[in-house]
Scaffold this active site. Structure first.
Site, PDB file in Angstrom:
ATOM      1  N   GLN A   1       6.255  78.117  55.744  1.00  0.00           N
ATOM      2  CA  GLN A   1       5.358  77.494  54.576  1.00  0.00           C
ATOM      3  C   GLN A   1       5.735  76.054  54.451  1.00  0.00           C
ATOM      4  O   GLN A   1       5.119  75.238  53.932  1.00  0.00           O
ATOM      5  CB  GLN A   1       5.754  78.219  53.234  1.00  0.00           C
ATOM      6  CG  GLN A   1       4.672  77.864  52.227  1.00  0.00           C
ATOM      7  CD  GLN A   1       5.204  78.067  50.608  1.00  0.00           C
ATOM      8  OE1 GLN A   1       5.053  79.570  50.620  1.00  0.00           O
ATOM      9  NE2 GLN A   1       5.573  77.449  49.933  1.00  0.00           N
ATOM     10  N   LYS A   2       6.975  75.893  55.063  1.00  0.00           N
ATOM     11  CA  LYS A   2       7.231  74.104  54.958  1.00  0.00           C
ATOM     12  C   LYS A   2       6.496  73.515  55.618  1.00  0.00           C
ATOM     13  O   LYS A   2       6.429  72.370  55.099  1.00  0.00           O
ATOM     14  CB  LYS A   2       8.915  74.214  55.621  1.00  0.00           C
ATOM     15  CG  LYS A   2       9.573  72.827  55.128  1.00  0.00           C
ATOM     16  CD  LYS A   2      10.567  72.386  56.135  1.00  0.00           C
ATOM     17  CE  LYS A   2      10.170  70.905  56.711  1.00  0.00           C
ATOM     18  NZ  LYS A   2      10.338  70.768  58.174  1.00  0.00           N
TER      19      LYS A   2
ATOM     20  N   SER B   1      15.420  71.901  58.661  1.00  0.00           N
ATOM     21  CA  SER B   1      14.541  71.356  59.588  1.00  0.00           C
ATOM     22  C   SER B   1      15.029  70.761  60.612  1.00  0.00           C
ATOM     23  O   SER B   1      16.367  70.268  60.214  1.00  0.00           O
ATOM     24  CB  SER B   1      13.696  69.915  58.728  1.00  0.00           C
ATOM     25  OG  SER B   1      13.100  69.406  59.817  1.00  0.00           O
ATOM     26  N   SER B   2      14.704  70.950  61.785  1.00  0.00           N
ATOM     27  CA  SER B   2      15.346  70.306  63.109  1.00  0.00           C
ATOM     28  C   SER B   2      15.618  68.811  62.804  1.00  0.00           C
ATOM     29  O   SER B   2      16.486  68.137  63.328  1.00  0.00           O
ATOM     30  CB  SER B   2      14.471  70.521  64.236  1.00  0.00           C
ATOM     31  OG  SER B   2      14.495  71.809  64.424  1.00  0.00           O
ATOM     32  N   ARG B   3      14.942  68.142  61.945  1.00  0.00           N
ATOM     33  CA  ARG B   3      14.940  66.746  61.950  1.00  0.00           C
ATOM     34  C   ARG B   3      15.937  66.261  60.892  1.00  0.00           C
ATOM     35  O   ARG B   3      16.175  65.071  61.016  1.00  0.00           O
ATOM     36  CB  ARG B   3      13.506  66.121  61.707  1.00  0.00           C
ATOM     37  CG  ARG B   3      12.541  66.215  62.784  1.00  0.00           C
ATOM     38  CD  ARG B   3      11.243  65.486  62.523  1.00  0.00           C
ATOM     39  NE  ARG B   3      10.458  65.279  63.769  1.00  0.00           N
ATOM     40  CZ  ARG B   3       9.326  65.975  64.122  1.00  0.00           C
ATOM     41  NH1 ARG B   3       8.980  66.889  63.374  1.00  0.00           N
ATOM     42  NH2 ARG B   3       8.860  65.736  65.254  1.00  0.00           N
TER      43      ARG B   3
ATOM     44  N   HIS C   1      13.953  79.274  61.009  1.00  0.00           N
ATOM     45  CA  HIS C   1      13.194  80.180  62.221  1.00  0.00           C
ATOM     46  C   HIS C   1      13.716  81.592  62.164  1.00  0.00           C
ATOM     47  O   HIS C   1      12.572  82.572  62.433  1.00  0.00           O
ATOM     48  CB  HIS C   1      13.529  79.452  63.524  1.00  0.00           C
ATOM     49  CG  HIS C   1      12.934  78.243  63.771  1.00  0.00           C
ATOM     50  ND1 HIS C   1      13.828  77.086  63.700  1.00  0.00           N
ATOM     51  CD2 HIS C   1      11.725  77.694  63.810  1.00  0.00           C
ATOM     52  CE1 HIS C   1      13.185  75.894  63.934  1.00  0.00           C
ATOM     53  NE2 HIS C   1      11.963  76.376  64.130  1.00  0.00           N
TER      54      HIS C   1
ATOM     55  N   GLN D   1       1.382  67.052  70.463  1.00  0.00           N
ATOM     56  CA  GLN D   1       1.338  66.856  69.036  1.00  0.00           C
ATOM     57  C   GLN D   1       2.206  65.724  68.529  1.00  0.00           C
ATOM     58  O   GLN D   1       2.319  65.424  67.240  1.00  0.00           O
ATOM     59  CB  GLN D   1       1.761  68.037  68.346  1.00  0.00           C
ATOM     60  CG  GLN D   1       2.929  68.604  68.378  1.00  0.00           C
ATOM     61  CD  GLN D   1       3.422  70.013  67.797  1.00  0.00           C
ATOM     62  OE1 GLN D   1       2.715  70.959  68.302  1.00  0.00           O
ATOM     63  NE2 GLN D   1       4.154  69.975  66.442  1.00  0.00           N
TER      64      GLN D   1
ATOM     65  N   LEU E   1      16.436  76.133  67.129  1.00  0.00           N
ATOM     66  CA  LEU E   1      16.141  77.040  66.053  1.00  0.00           C
ATOM     67  C   LEU E   1      17.212  77.064  64.777  1.00  0.00           C
ATOM     68  O   LEU E   1      18.599  76.920  65.346  1.00  0.00           O
ATOM     69  CB  LEU E   1      16.193  78.725  66.645  1.00  0.00           C
ATOM     70  CG  LEU E   1      14.990  78.717  67.507  1.00  0.00           C
ATOM     71  CD1 LEU E   1      15.184  80.228  68.433  1.00  0.00           C
ATOM     72  CD2 LEU E   1      13.829  78.419  67.231  1.00  0.00           C
TER      73      LEU E   1
ATOM     74  N   MET F   1       9.132  75.222  68.679  1.00  0.00           N
ATOM     75  CA  MET F   1       9.720  74.118  69.362  1.00  0.00           C
ATOM     76  C   MET F   1      11.148  74.389  69.726  1.00  0.00           C
ATOM     77  O   MET F   1      11.708  73.239  70.371  1.00  0.00           O
ATOM     78  CB  MET F   1       9.238  72.691  68.848  1.00  0.00           C
ATOM     79  CG  MET F   1       7.581  72.513  68.705  1.00  0.00           C
ATOM     80  SD  MET F   1       6.897  71.111  68.674  1.00  0.00           S
ATOM     81  CE  MET F   1       7.842  70.196  67.407  1.00  0.00           C
TER      82      MET F   1
HETATM   83  O1  PAF Z   1       5.883  74.149  63.633  1.00  0.00           O
HETATM   84  C1  PAF Z   1       5.952  73.853  64.738  1.00  0.00           C
HETATM   85  O2  PAF Z   1       7.159  74.147  65.327  1.00  0.00           O
HETATM   86  C2  PAF Z   1       4.898  73.445  65.912  1.00  0.00           C
HETATM   87  O3  PAF Z   1       3.961  72.402  65.233  1.00  0.00           O
HETATM   88  C3  PAF Z   1       4.108  74.727  66.446  1.00  0.00           C
HETATM   89  C4  PAF Z   1       3.522  75.126  65.350  1.00  0.00           C
HETATM   90  C5  PAF Z   1       5.354  75.708  67.274  1.00  0.00           C
HETATM   91  C6  PAF Z   1       3.420  74.215  67.591  1.00  0.00           C
HETATM   92  O4  PAF Z   1       3.680  73.248  68.523  1.00  0.00           O
END
Ligand code: PAF
Length: 283
Positions: A150-151, A187-189, A37, A61, A33, A30
């Site tokens: 795996q996270k 994590s981006s968050r 990633h 999602q 990065l 998403m």
């Molecule tokens: O892990 C993510 O970033 C998302 O859930 C994914 C796999 C790209 C699906 O939108």
């Protein structure tokens, strides 16, 4: 690196690669990065001749009160990093390209059971959104291999199940979780954390490590260990969603005979919902 927004152009390029006998590995993201990633990109290069990345902030999602609107979008920077890392193709579709019949009316993919436990208990429909977009992106890119972090362990198990159930013929490879020096999973968050919250956040990983040690020294009172894990997180200022010990293969509850386990947790720290997990091998 070619950056493409439409499905037709992606198909043309990947068809050419297939015709030339070149294998393709993909990383679905998403965006926003980070090193985590980029380590998946390196892993992808080890497994295939061509590497494609998708960046798509998938609305289906996210729950109604989640961070879809504010999810960090950093496309220019992401592009630079991917290009430097030797990625061949970047696919950045619009919402309309992925969901031509709208988000509500479109075909959905459901992986029952696995999607309703753990994160799925509070993030209703989250994994339906994930499975629905991943299956679309797989169909567009038609990779031989897909690399996931795996996270997001529950996501990984769900995607593996979906790929097997639908006979997709795509090999799903897991990339190890990348961590900051103090153990916090990247994590981006994490950028939602204040300085004080950031200082407390590594306790999430420490709680997992402590639980793993107990298991490895022979303590298999799973319920008590889960309660102790949650209590430890609450004491550190988290609002835990769950702290759970499961069989690593299918996320079922373990028994005294279980050997391959995973400890998973999700917890709120301020406005960040953080997740992490750790694998445990018992002798
Ligand atoms: O892990 C993510 O970033 C998302 O859930 C994914 C796999 C790209 C699906 O939108």
């Amino acid at each position: 690196m070619k950056t493409l927004h439409d499905i037709g152009s992606v198909r043309e390029i990947t068809r050419g690669w297939r015709r030339d006998g070149e294998s393709l590995a993909v990383i679905l993201t998403m965006g926003n990065l980070h090193k985590g990633h980029m380590s998946l990109v390196s892993l992808a290069h080890e497994h295939a001749e061509k590497v494609a990345v998708s960046i798509f902030v998938n609305p289906t999602q996210f729950g109604p009160n989640e961070d879809f609107e504010n999810y960090p979008r950093t496309l220019a920077n992401d592009k630079r990093r991917l290009s430097r890392a030797g990625v061949d193709l970047l696919f950045t579709p619009s919402v309309e390209e992925i969901y031509p019949h709208g988000q509500e009316g479109s075909t959905r993919v459901v992986v029952p059971g696995l999607s309703e436990i753990l994160c799925g208990k509070t993030r209703l429909n989250h994994f339906e959104g994930v499975a629905s977009v991943v299956s679309r992106l797989f169909n567009v890119l038609q990779p031989d291999i897909a690399v996931f972090g795996q996270k997001d362990y529950q996501q990984l198990v769900i995607i593996r199940r979906m790929a097997a159930d639908l006979h997709l013929g795509i090999e799903i490879i897991a990339g190890q979780t990348c961590r900051e020096k103090d153990g916090l999973a990247m994590s981006s968050r994490n950028q939602y954390l204040s300085d004080t919250e950031r200082a407390a956040a590594p306790e999430l990983f420490r709680a997992l490590q402590a639980c793993r040690e107990r298991l490895q020294t022979g303590d298999i009172d799973f319920d008590a260990l889960e309660k102790a894990g949650s209590a430890r997180l609450a004491k550190a200022g988290f609002k835990p969603d769950y702290f759970a010990i499961r069989n690593a293969g299918d996320l079922s509850r373990p028994t005294a005979d279980s050997r391959h386990l995973v400890i998973l947790t999700a917890a709120w720290m301020g406005r960040a919902r953080l997740i992490d997990n750790i694998l445990v091998e018992l002798l």
